[in-house]
Design a protein around this motif. Structure first.
Motif, PDB file in Angstrom:
ATOM      1  N   GLN A 133       9.262  -6.667   2.395  1.00  0.00           N
ATOM      2  CA  GLN A 133       8.820  -5.813   1.296  1.00  0.00           C
ATOM      3  C   GLN A 133       8.788  -6.605  -0.006  1.00  0.00           C
ATOM      4  O   GLN A 133       9.545  -7.538  -0.194  1.00  0.00           O
ATOM      5  CB  GLN A 133       9.743  -4.598   1.176  1.00  0.00           C
ATOM      6  N   SER A 134       7.870  -6.212  -0.894  1.00  0.00           N
ATOM      7  CA  SER A 134       7.726  -6.941  -2.153  1.00  0.00           C
ATOM      8  C   SER A 134       7.818  -5.977  -3.336  1.00  0.00           C
ATOM      9  O   SER A 134       7.789  -4.761  -3.170  1.00  0.00           O
ATOM     10  CB  SER A 134       6.385  -7.675  -2.179  1.00  0.00           C
ATOM     11  N   GLU A 135       7.899  -6.547  -4.510  1.00  0.00           N
ATOM     12  CA  GLU A 135       7.978  -5.755  -5.740  1.00  0.00           C
ATOM     13  C   GLU A 135       6.579  -5.248  -6.087  1.00  0.00           C
ATOM     14  O   GLU A 135       5.631  -6.027  -6.193  1.00  0.00           O
ATOM     15  CB  GLU A 135       8.513  -6.642  -6.868  1.00  0.00           C
TER      16      GLU A 135
ATOM     17  N   LEU B  10       1.338  -2.561   3.596  1.00  0.00           N
ATOM     18  CA  LEU B  10       0.809  -2.312   4.931  1.00  0.00           C
ATOM     19  C   LEU B  10       0.391  -3.597   5.632  1.00  0.00           C
ATOM     20  O   LEU B  10       0.356  -3.653   6.861  1.00  0.00           O
ATOM     21  CB  LEU B  10      -0.330  -1.301   4.887  1.00  0.00           C
ATOM     22  N   THR B  11       0.131  -4.646   4.860  1.00  0.00           N
ATOM     23  CA  THR B  11      -0.074  -5.964   5.462  1.00  0.00           C
ATOM     24  C   THR B  11       1.232  -6.452   6.088  1.00  0.00           C
ATOM     25  O   THR B  11       1.233  -7.029   7.185  1.00  0.00           O
ATOM     26  CB  THR B  11      -0.585  -6.972   4.417  1.00  0.00           C
ATOM     27  N   ALA B  12       2.344  -6.188   5.418  1.00  0.00           N
ATOM     28  CA  ALA B  12       3.649  -6.538   5.983  1.00  0.00           C
ATOM     29  C   ALA B  12       3.923  -5.716   7.237  1.00  0.00           C
ATOM     30  O   ALA B  12       4.461  -6.231   8.233  1.00  0.00           O
ATOM     31  CB  ALA B  12       4.751  -6.334   4.947  1.00  0.00           C
ATOM     32  N   THR B  13       3.552  -4.435   7.234  1.00  0.00           N
ATOM     33  CA  THR B  13       3.705  -3.599   8.426  1.00  0.00           C
ATOM     34  C   THR B  13       2.861  -4.142   9.567  1.00  0.00           C
ATOM     35  O   THR B  13       3.316  -4.227  10.714  1.00  0.00           O
ATOM     36  CB  THR B  13       3.315  -2.140   8.109  1.00  0.00           C
TER      37      THR B  13
ATOM     38  N   THR C 185      -4.273  -4.498  19.348  1.00  0.00           N
ATOM     39  CA  THR C 185      -4.068  -5.239  18.107  1.00  0.00           C
ATOM     40  C   THR C 185      -5.079  -4.721  17.086  1.00  0.00           C
ATOM     41  O   THR C 185      -6.048  -4.049  17.431  1.00  0.00           O
ATOM     42  CB  THR C 185      -4.269  -6.754  18.315  1.00  0.00           C
ATOM     43  N   PHE C 186      -4.823  -5.046  15.825  1.00  0.00           N
ATOM     44  CA  PHE C 186      -5.778  -4.700  14.773  1.00  0.00           C
ATOM     45  C   PHE C 186      -5.653  -5.741  13.672  1.00  0.00           C
ATOM     46  O   PHE C 186      -4.657  -6.442  13.567  1.00  0.00           O
ATOM     47  CB  PHE C 186      -5.565  -3.282  14.236  1.00  0.00           C
ATOM     48  N   ASP C 187      -6.713  -5.834  12.860  1.00  0.00           N
ATOM     49  CA  ASP C 187      -6.716  -6.835  11.799  1.00  0.00           C
ATOM     50  C   ASP C 187      -6.570  -6.161  10.436  1.00  0.00           C
ATOM     51  O   ASP C 187      -6.411  -4.944  10.335  1.00  0.00           O
ATOM     52  CB  ASP C 187      -7.980  -7.704  11.866  1.00  0.00           C
ATOM     53  N   LEU C 188      -6.628  -6.979   9.392  1.00  0.00           N
ATOM     54  CA  LEU C 188      -6.432  -6.437   8.047  1.00  0.00           C
ATOM     55  C   LEU C 188      -7.611  -5.594   7.576  1.00  0.00           C
ATOM     56  O   LEU C 188      -7.448  -4.763   6.685  1.00  0.00           O
ATOM     57  CB  LEU C 188      -6.133  -7.567   7.059  1.00  0.00           C
TER      58      LEU C 188
END
Length: 194
Positions: A70-72, A85-88, A169-172
């Motif tokens: 997670q980021s700020e 959601l990229t991290a997820t 699988t899925f992409d960004l």
């Protein structure tokens, strides 16, 4: 509360690294205090003191991973959602966390400790998105009546369903489409009039 001794911090880090590796390689059955002790070089007594139950080890390892991912928030709704959601996406496609999630879901249905663990990891894993959505409501970027719980489901649900239920699988680009569909479905009054 006084800070932890540096040796304790090193022991925790080594143990958690080993716990994550064992979970990936062998699943929950391989995640025992004895196996973590053998791999990490940390005594069983220390491990039992830090994490009395195997579920405590799983919780610590996965929670640490989630926290690090997670980021700020930057204060830009779409960009902040995309970052989280990229991290997820990464966690769902990473063997360690994907395996942990599958184990949690399976065991939570029959074991109360795992049901508690799954709830704790759900809260930890959705905390950043909840904060982003709440801040966006406060800035009037999202409707004031937005149901935050439902919004979290609408954003995370498709990702978890596709990976853990459909085994795809899925992409960004898929992540971006989920976010954009969510934002189109929740315009503020001002956005709706423009």
């Amino acid at each position: 509360m006084r800070p932890l001794d540096p040796r304790t911090l090193r022991s925790r880090e080594a143990a958690l690294t080993s716990a994550r590796e064992l979970l990936t390689e062998q699943g929950l059955a391989g995640l025992t205090h004895g196996a973590v002790a053998a791999r990490s070089g940390i005594s069983r007594a220390t491990l039992y003191r830090l994490w009395p139950e195997p579920t405590d080890l799983v919780r610590a390892a996965v929670t640490l991973h989630i926290t690090l991912a997670q980021s700020e928030p930057a204060g830009e709704l779409r960009a902040d959602l995309l970052t989280e959601l990229t991290a997820t996406h990464a966690m769902l496609h990473e063997p360690t966390t994907e395996q942990a999630m599958r184990v949690m879901i399976e065991r939570a249905a029959v074991e109360p400790k795992f049901a508690e663990l799954k709830q704790a990891l759900y809260r930890s894993g959705t905390r950043a998105v909840r904060a982003i959505l709440t801040a966006a409501v406060d800035r009037a970027e999202l409707p004031a009546a937005l149901d935050i719980d439902l919004a979290v489901d609408q954003l995370h649900g498709p990702l978890f369903f596709r990976r853990l239920v459909a085994h795809r699988t899925f992409d960004l680009d898929y992540v971006r489409a989920v976010i954009d569909d969510f934002l189109r479905a929740h315009p503020t009054r001002e956005q709706g009039m423009s």
